[in-house]
Design an enzyme around this catalytic site. Structure first.
Site, PDB file in Angstrom:
ATOM      1  CE1 TYR A   1      -6.742  -1.059  -1.071  1.00 46.64           C
ATOM      2  CE2 TYR A   1      -7.602  -0.557   1.109  1.00 46.64           C
ATOM      3  CZ  TYR A   1      -6.924  -0.165  -0.028  1.00 46.64           C
ATOM      4  OH  TYR A   1      -6.440   1.098  -0.106  1.00 46.64           O
TER       5      TYR A   1
ATOM      6  CG  ASP B   1      -5.106  -9.953  11.485  1.00 50.90           C
ATOM      7  OD1 ASP B   1      -4.511 -10.001  12.581  1.00 50.90           O
ATOM      8  OD2 ASP B   1      -4.529  -9.712  10.411  1.00 50.90           O
TER       9      ASP B   1
ATOM     10  CB  THR C   1       2.100  -6.164  10.725  1.00 47.20           C
ATOM     11  OG1 THR C   1       1.293  -6.879   9.803  1.00 47.20           O
ATOM     12  CG2 THR C   1       3.560  -6.422  10.439  1.00 47.20           C
TER      13      THR C   1
ATOM     14  CG  ASP D   1      -2.657 -11.755   8.083  1.00 47.76           C
ATOM     15  OD1 ASP D   1      -3.227 -12.575   7.343  1.00 47.76           O
ATOM     16  OD2 ASP D   1      -2.977 -10.551   8.149  1.00 47.76           O
TER      17      ASP D   1
ATOM     18  CD  GLU E   1      -0.013  -8.306   7.340  1.00 43.27           C
ATOM     19  OE1 GLU E   1      -0.887  -8.662   8.166  1.00 43.27           O
ATOM     20  OE2 GLU E   1      -0.169  -7.359   6.546  1.00 43.27           O
TER      21      GLU E   1
ATOM     22  CE  LYS F   1      -4.116  -8.952   5.094  1.00 43.88           C
ATOM     23  NZ  LYS F   1      -2.887  -8.688   5.847  1.00 43.88           N
TER      24      LYS F   1
ATOM     25  NE  ARG G   1      -4.717   6.834   4.209  1.00 50.13           N
ATOM     26  CZ  ARG G   1      -4.713   5.509   4.308  1.00 50.13           C
ATOM     27  NH1 ARG G   1      -5.159   4.775   3.315  1.00 50.13           N
ATOM     28  NH2 ARG G   1      -4.265   4.917   5.394  1.00 50.13           N
TER      29      ARG G   1
ATOM     30  CD  GLN H   1      -3.638  -6.279   1.883  1.00 50.29           C
ATOM     31  OE1 GLN H   1      -2.536  -6.822   1.757  1.00 50.29           O
ATOM     32  NE2 GLN H   1      -4.008  -5.688   2.990  1.00 50.29           N
TER      33      GLN H   1
ATOM     34  CG  HIS I   1       1.797  -2.983   9.705  1.00 48.28           C
ATOM     35  ND1 HIS I   1       2.494  -3.481   8.622  1.00 48.28           N
ATOM     36  CD2 HIS I   1       0.483  -3.249   9.454  1.00 48.28           C
ATOM     37  CE1 HIS I   1       1.645  -4.030   7.768  1.00 48.28           C
ATOM     38  NE2 HIS I   1       0.415  -3.906   8.246  1.00 48.28           N
TER      39      HIS I   1
ATOM     40  CD  GLU J   1      -1.093 -10.101  12.135  1.00 46.58           C
ATOM     41  OE1 GLU J   1      -2.022 -10.326  12.947  1.00 46.58           O
ATOM     42  OE2 GLU J   1      -1.290  -9.778  10.949  1.00 46.58           O
TER      43      GLU J   1
ATOM     44  CD  GLU K   1       5.470  -2.565   7.913  1.00 48.09           C
ATOM     45  OE1 GLU K   1       5.754  -1.798   8.838  1.00 48.09           O
ATOM     46  OE2 GLU K   1       5.036  -3.718   8.091  1.00 48.09           O
TER      47      GLU K   1
ATOM     48  CB  THR L   1      -3.599 -17.692   9.128  1.00 54.30           C
ATOM     49  OG1 THR L   1      -4.375 -16.776   8.350  1.00 54.30           O
ATOM     50  CG2 THR L   1      -3.029 -16.956  10.336  1.00 54.30           C
TER      51      THR L   1
ATOM     52  NE  ARG M   1       1.626  -7.161   2.178  1.00 56.27           N
ATOM     53  CZ  ARG M   1       1.065  -7.132   3.370  1.00 56.27           C
ATOM     54  NH1 ARG M   1      -0.227  -6.871   3.503  1.00 56.27           N
ATOM     55  NH2 ARG M   1       1.774  -7.386   4.446  1.00 56.27           N
TER      56      ARG M   1
HETATM   57 MN    MN Z   1      -2.586  -8.936   9.525  1.00 54.39          MN
END
Ligand code: MN
Length: 440
Positions: free
Chosen positions: A257, A140, A373, A246, A212, A266, A156, A253, A147, A214, A387, A270, A250
């Protein structure tokens, strides 16, 4: 609009050709100009290769057995005899294009063989659709620039994109074993998370389940270990496209991550749309890759090809639709959550293939790539709830009055993709859908 070399357009893109299969002309996804490849089983039979045409599936093995395919087209179908398309995808563009041309001739309303077609058809609604190939490896990417910006900004604000983003298509190795075709329910995963208000992690059902939006990219002819695919040859390795959800937890994750990237957040599921929409069917919807904004770096030479820049992007309308247990009970249509387009990719799929293999890694027929995404620049073009709801801070109001921060049990997520261009027949991918079931 498209300025690329259009020698990839031919009579199979003629919007004026009528199909002999009732309901195929004007079908929103599968008119005669599409002819996507898949694997199905009819109500009473084993799995086999097929082609979607209108609301029907044409049995390729039966067409072959009836002597309606010859030469390269016959070779393509024979390579999928086992009910797995990997062998057909491995043959590359020549046999795939020959099969398209033969099927187009067979299915047109004025075909000399039109009386032999009905015996090859199954009603799609009565068929089970399977994964088109056993997927060996799944990777992926993260090439949806909006995204990447939207999610990066949440963590950030001063530096949404990390320094590598504009120099290489960032990706990670995903999990092939848990990929399922559209229609297979998804279980809410359990996992470890550490909410900010707790000092220690907890284990339990994910509370921030997300989707997500995709595209999936099917690999055709592979490459030998140690032999990178040059970017100028990368398009020839791509056998087709599908939609890909996907699913992402969250909360899991956010805790797991760093430093190695996504893992259990993830890998639980899928979902992909089961039809492989070929590069030939998508030829009318190819567009130039958007120029990079001033100040962005030029890609290194191994990732840059003029022909790919001139026609390596896709203009496909994408949508995310959501229904809930109560909206379905009330008989309401799914709520459209997002509208985006496949053009919002900072890197082309050829650049993804070139980068993937640039270190020597071998891709194999039937491998699957996800684009990442594909959000657009507008708020209503967000391809994930992370988002859309700003990480759960701004709930989404659905048309029938419910709210969502993240997915709830019983929610069904439906992804769609359509190519539309003046002078051509619109085509679609068919839905990529799945219902969320509670954690067992
Ligand atoms: Mn993805």
């Amino acid at each position: 609009m498209p300025t690329a070399d259009r020698t990839d357009l031919d009579h199979t893109h003629d919007p004026g050709v009528r199909c002999g299969v009732p309901g195929a002309d004007g079908h929103p996804d599968f008119p005669i100009q599409n002819l996507p490849l898949g694997v199905f089983s009819p109500a009473d039979g084993a799995r086999r290769a097929g082609v979607a045409i209108g609301d029907h599936v044409l049995d390729l093995a039966a067409a072959h057995a009836a002597g309606l395919l010859t030469d390269e087209a016959a070779r393509a179908v024979a390579a999928a005899e086992s009910g797995d398309l990997a062998g057909m995808l491995a043959l590359g563009a020549g046999p795939r294009r020959a099969l398209r041309h033969r099927l187009f001739a067979l299915l047109r309303a004025d075909s000399p063989d039109r009386d032999r077609v009905p015996a090859l058809l199954h009603e799609a609604g009565a068929c089970t659709l399977h994964l088109p190939a056993r997927i060996g490896d799944y990777t992926d990417f993260f090439v949806g620039i909006h995204h990447a910006m939207n999610t990066g900004r949440q963590f950030r604000p001063d530096q949404p994109l990390l320094p590598n983003y504009k120099h290489l298509p960032v990706g990670y190795h995903g999990r092939a074993s848990s990929i399922r075709p559209s229609g297979t329910p998804v279980r809410r995963p359990r996992g470890q998370a550490k909410p900010p208000h707790l000092d220690a992690p907890v284990f339990g059902p994910s509370r921030r389940l997300d989707y997500e939006l995709e595209l999936g990219v099917w690999i055709g002819p592979g490459n030998e270990l140690g032999n990178p695919v040059p970017v100028a040859e990368a398009a020839d390795r791509i056998a087709g496209f599908c939609l890909l959800n996907d699913w992402s937890a969250r909360d899991i994750q956010g805790w797991e991550y760093q430093p190695l990237g996504p893992f259990l957040a993830k890998s639980f599921a899928t979902t992909i749309s089961p039809w492989i929409v070929t590069p030939e069917a998508l030829a009318p919807f190819r567009i130039p890759q958007a120029p990079r904004p001033d100040g962005d770096p030029t890609p290194l030479p191994h990732l840059l090809d003029p022909a790919d820049q001139a026609g390596g992007a896709l203009d496909l309308d994408l949508e995310v639709l959501l229904s809930t247990a109560s909206s379905r009970e009330a008989g309401l249509p799914p709520h459209r959550v997002a509208r985006s387009n496949a053009r919002h990719m900072y890197w082309t799929v050829a650049q993804m293939v070139a980068h993937h293999t640039s270190g020597g890694c071998n891709l194999r027929p039937g491998d699957l790539l996800g684009t990442g995404t594909l959000s657009g620049p507008e708020p209503e073009a967000c391809g994930s709830l992370l988002e859309t709801t700003e990480g759960g801070k701004a709930p989404l109001r659905l048309a029938h009055g419910e709210e969502r921060r993240f997915l709830e049990d019983g929610d069904e997520v439906i992804l769609t993709a359509h190519g539309r261009r003046e002078g051509f027949a619109p085509i679609g991918f068919g839905p990529c859908r799945a219902v969320v079931l509670p954690t067992p």
